[in-house]
Motif scaffolding. Structure first.
Motif, PDB file in Angstrom:
ATOM      1  N   ASP A   1      27.082  41.206  12.299  1.00 33.01           N
ATOM      2  CA  ASP A   1      26.756  41.207  13.778  1.00 33.01           C
ATOM      3  C   ASP A   1      27.213  42.732  14.541  1.00 33.01           C
ATOM      4  OD1 ASP A   1      25.996  38.285  13.443  1.00 33.01           O
ATOM      5  OD2 ASP A   1      27.595  37.502  14.558  1.00 33.01           O
TER       6      ASP A   1
ATOM      7  N   PHE B   1      18.899  40.724  10.881  1.00 27.51           N
ATOM      8  CA  PHE B   1      18.534  41.532  12.105  1.00 27.51           C
ATOM      9  C   PHE B   1      17.256  40.823  13.090  1.00 27.51           C
ATOM     10  CE2 PHE B   1      16.291  44.425  13.900  1.00 27.51           C
ATOM     11  CZ  PHE B   1      17.298  45.338  14.924  1.00 27.51           C
ATOM     12  N   ASN B   2      17.456  40.648  14.279  1.00 29.46           N
ATOM     13  CA  ASN B   2      16.892  39.423  14.999  1.00 29.46           C
ATOM     14  C   ASN B   2      16.582  40.012  16.408  1.00 29.46           C
ATOM     15  OD1 ASN B   2      15.235  38.026  16.488  1.00 29.46           O
ATOM     16  ND2 ASN B   2      16.837  36.886  16.675  1.00 29.46           N
ATOM     17  N   SER B   3      15.679  41.122  17.144  1.00 29.43           N
ATOM     18  CA  SER B   3      15.639  41.697  18.085  1.00 29.43           C
ATOM     19  C   SER B   3      14.413  41.182  18.470  1.00 29.43           C
ATOM     20  CB  SER B   3      16.131  43.677  17.623  1.00 29.43           C
ATOM     21  OG  SER B   3      15.807  44.086  19.036  1.00 29.43           O
ATOM     22  N   ASN B   4      14.492  41.696  20.185  1.00 31.60           N
ATOM     23  CA  ASN B   4      13.604  41.615  21.342  1.00 31.60           C
ATOM     24  C   ASN B   4      13.694  43.065  21.289  1.00 31.60           C
ATOM     25  OD1 ASN B   4      14.099  38.482  21.316  1.00 31.60           O
ATOM     26  ND2 ASN B   4      15.849  38.563  22.904  1.00 31.60           N
ATOM     27  N   GLU B   5      13.764  44.105  21.050  1.00 33.49           N
ATOM     28  CA  GLU B   5      13.198  45.297  21.366  1.00 33.49           C
ATOM     29  C   GLU B   5      12.512  46.289  20.571  1.00 33.49           C
ATOM     30  OE1 GLU B   5      12.726  46.269  24.679  1.00 33.49           O
ATOM     31  OE2 GLU B   5      14.083  44.186  25.237  1.00 33.49           O
TER      32      GLU B   5
ATOM     33  N   GLU C   1      20.113  48.507  15.432  1.00 38.58           N
ATOM     34  CA  GLU C   1      19.287  47.934  16.998  1.00 38.58           C
ATOM     35  C   GLU C   1      19.628  49.271  18.138  1.00 38.58           C
ATOM     36  OE1 GLU C   1      18.066  44.726  20.730  1.00 38.58           O
ATOM     37  OE2 GLU C   1      20.029  44.423  19.144  1.00 38.58           O
ATOM     38  N   GLN C   2      20.837  49.942  17.912  1.00 37.69           N
ATOM     39  CA  GLN C   2      20.840  50.898  19.352  1.00 37.69           C
ATOM     40  C   GLN C   2      20.607  52.212  18.729  1.00 37.69           C
ATOM     41  OE1 GLN C   2      24.865  51.597  19.511  1.00 37.69           O
ATOM     42  NE2 GLN C   2      24.932  52.692  22.346  1.00 37.69           N
TER      43      GLN C   2
ATOM     44  N   ARG D   1      11.244  44.865  16.135  1.00 34.49           N
ATOM     45  CA  ARG D   1      10.786  44.406  15.244  1.00 34.49           C
ATOM     46  C   ARG D   1      10.992  45.338  13.789  1.00 34.49           C
ATOM     47  NH1 ARG D   1       4.578  40.805  14.154  1.00 34.49           N
ATOM     48  NH2 ARG D   1       5.219  40.122  12.259  1.00 34.49           N
TER      49      ARG D   1
ATOM     50  N   GLN E   1      16.568  52.249  19.262  1.00 35.18           N
ATOM     51  CA  GLN E   1      15.662  52.633  20.047  1.00 35.18           C
ATOM     52  C   GLN E   1      16.590  53.806  20.708  1.00 35.18           C
ATOM     53  OE1 GLN E   1      14.372  49.769  21.846  1.00 35.18           O
ATOM     54  NE2 GLN E   1      15.302  48.393  22.652  1.00 35.18           N
TER      55      GLN E   1
ATOM     56  N   ASN F   1      24.563  44.849  12.844  1.00 40.68           N
ATOM     57  CA  ASN F   1      22.655  44.346  13.231  1.00 40.68           C
ATOM     58  C   ASN F   1      22.606  45.894  14.657  1.00 40.68           C
ATOM     59  OD1 ASN F   1      21.862  43.677  11.057  1.00 40.68           O
ATOM     60  ND2 ASN F   1      22.406  41.627  11.642  1.00 40.68           N
ATOM     61  N   ALA F   2      24.455  45.319  15.483  1.00 39.91           N
ATOM     62  CA  ALA F   2      24.326  45.813  16.764  1.00 39.91           C
ATOM     63  C   ALA F   2      23.886  47.255  16.764  1.00 39.91           C
ATOM     64  CB  ALA F   2      25.782  45.207  17.478  1.00 39.91           C
TER      65      ALA F   2
END
Length: 346
Positions: A333, A28-32, A340-341, A34, A344, A336-337
């Motif tokens: 992948d 898991f890697n996200s700019n938005e 992240e959604q 952690r 958010q 993880n997407a």
């Protein structure tokens, strides 16, 4: 940026939940968003387990004070796992973070039914304090929606999927991953192997996992199952070699959510024989990419094994469909997407 505390067993621990957490840690890697991982449990003696739990509480409080924590994502199952996580639900409320309870337990319904009416009310009260429940299948979504008022979302487990199907259709090795127990159908499988007799003696059946090892070994010896081996617990670095050389994976469980073992084997194109329970029918399509039976039906289990061992063409067709099914819906992948959604939007 949103800061998420993720709580559950150490990623190096045994079991499906630890595997899910390990995938989060590695991929898991996200700019938005952690994620801060806290291990609340690990194998060891009772004092060590208590220390892990107390240390997790201290780490939680430190992070909640020093970081602006938005979400607490708690992995749990049933029995002691659930009761331990109640502490973190309460702490999250003190620090005004939103709480996700990620339910992995395949026997939560049995656990709940066995509690006293007073404890059942307490459990429901805890569930109603959550901001969201995460489950692994439609059946569990319906169960929790009938049990509590908290919103419920299905988020399937995910695995690393090889780009090309690595299946070895000439292998003579048949595997099963999971605890060696009656609940996992281990003795049903041993019964089916015994009934198959010497016809498929060239195939080696290997049971990977921990559990009722002494009784299983006794059963194997008494029934002279010379083509059955107990392989013990498999570390992640060993699993790749095993997956590359397995012809079939068999998991005739009585209770499951969405087993990582099925996803991992299907990702490697290995046809599965399993049971029509929990979230398994979401991924194993009967007679398309695997075979489903009813729990405890050892005659049909025996027939399913014989059918696939006899028919190389069917195995190859199932293998391709199994690999494609996991690649389309259960890849890391894609998962993880979705996470992240979800983070958010919460």
């Amino acid at each position: 940026m949103k800061h998420v505390i993720m709580i559950g067993p150490a990623s190096v621990s045994k079991g499906g939940i630890a595997t899910v957490i390990a995938n989060f840690e590695k991929t898991f890697n996200s700019n938005e968003v952690r994620i801060h991982h806290i291990a609340s449990w690990k194998e060891g003696n009772p004092l060590f387990k208590l220390w892990m739990f107390l240390k997790a509480i201290m780490q939680f409080c430190y992070l909640a004070i020093t970081r602006r924590i938005s979400i607490v994502h708690i992995h749990t199952s049933q029995r002691g796992s659930f009761y331990r996580k109640v502490m973190f639900i309460q702490l999250a409320r003190i620090f005004r973070a939103k709480v996700i309870l990620h339910m992995h337990g395949s026997r939560f319904g049995i656990f709940f039914d066995n509690q006293s009416p007073w404890l059942q009310k307490r459990i429901i009260r805890q569930l109603n304090q959550l901001d969201h429940l995460i489950v692994l299948s439609e059946a569990w979504k319906t169960y929790y929606e009938n049990l509590c008022d908290t919103p419920v979302t299905i988020m399937e487990n995910a695995v690393q999927v090889p780009q090309a199907n690595p299946y070895n259709n000439q292998s003579k090795t048949i595997v099963t991953f999971g605890n060696v127990t009656k609940e996992k159908g281990s003795y049903d499988l041993l019964h089916a192997i015994h009934s198959l007799g010497s016809t498929y003696q060239e195939y080696q059946f290997i049971f990977y996992g921990i559990g009722d090892i002494e009784n299983a070994q006794k059963h194997i010896h008494e029934n002279q199952l010379t083509n059955v081996t107990l392989g013990g617990w498999v570390e992640s670095e060993q699993k790749q070699t095993i997956l590359d050389s397995a012809l079939l994976h068999i998991l005739p469980s009585y209770h499951e959510a969405l087993p990582m073992a099925i996803l991992e084997t299907m990702a490697h194109g290995i046809p599965n024989i399993s049971t029509n329970i929990g979230g398994i029918p979401q991924i194993v399509q009967n007679k398309q990419n695997g075979i489903l039976i009813e729990p405890g039906d050892t005659d049909t289990l025996e027939q399913a094994i014989a059918t696939l061992l006899h028919d190389e063409t069917t195995r190859d067709e199932m293998s391709q469909k199994a690999h494609e099914a996991v690649q389309a819906k259960f890849s890391i992948d894609a998962c993880n997407a979705k996470w992240e959604q979800f983070y958010q939007q919460l």
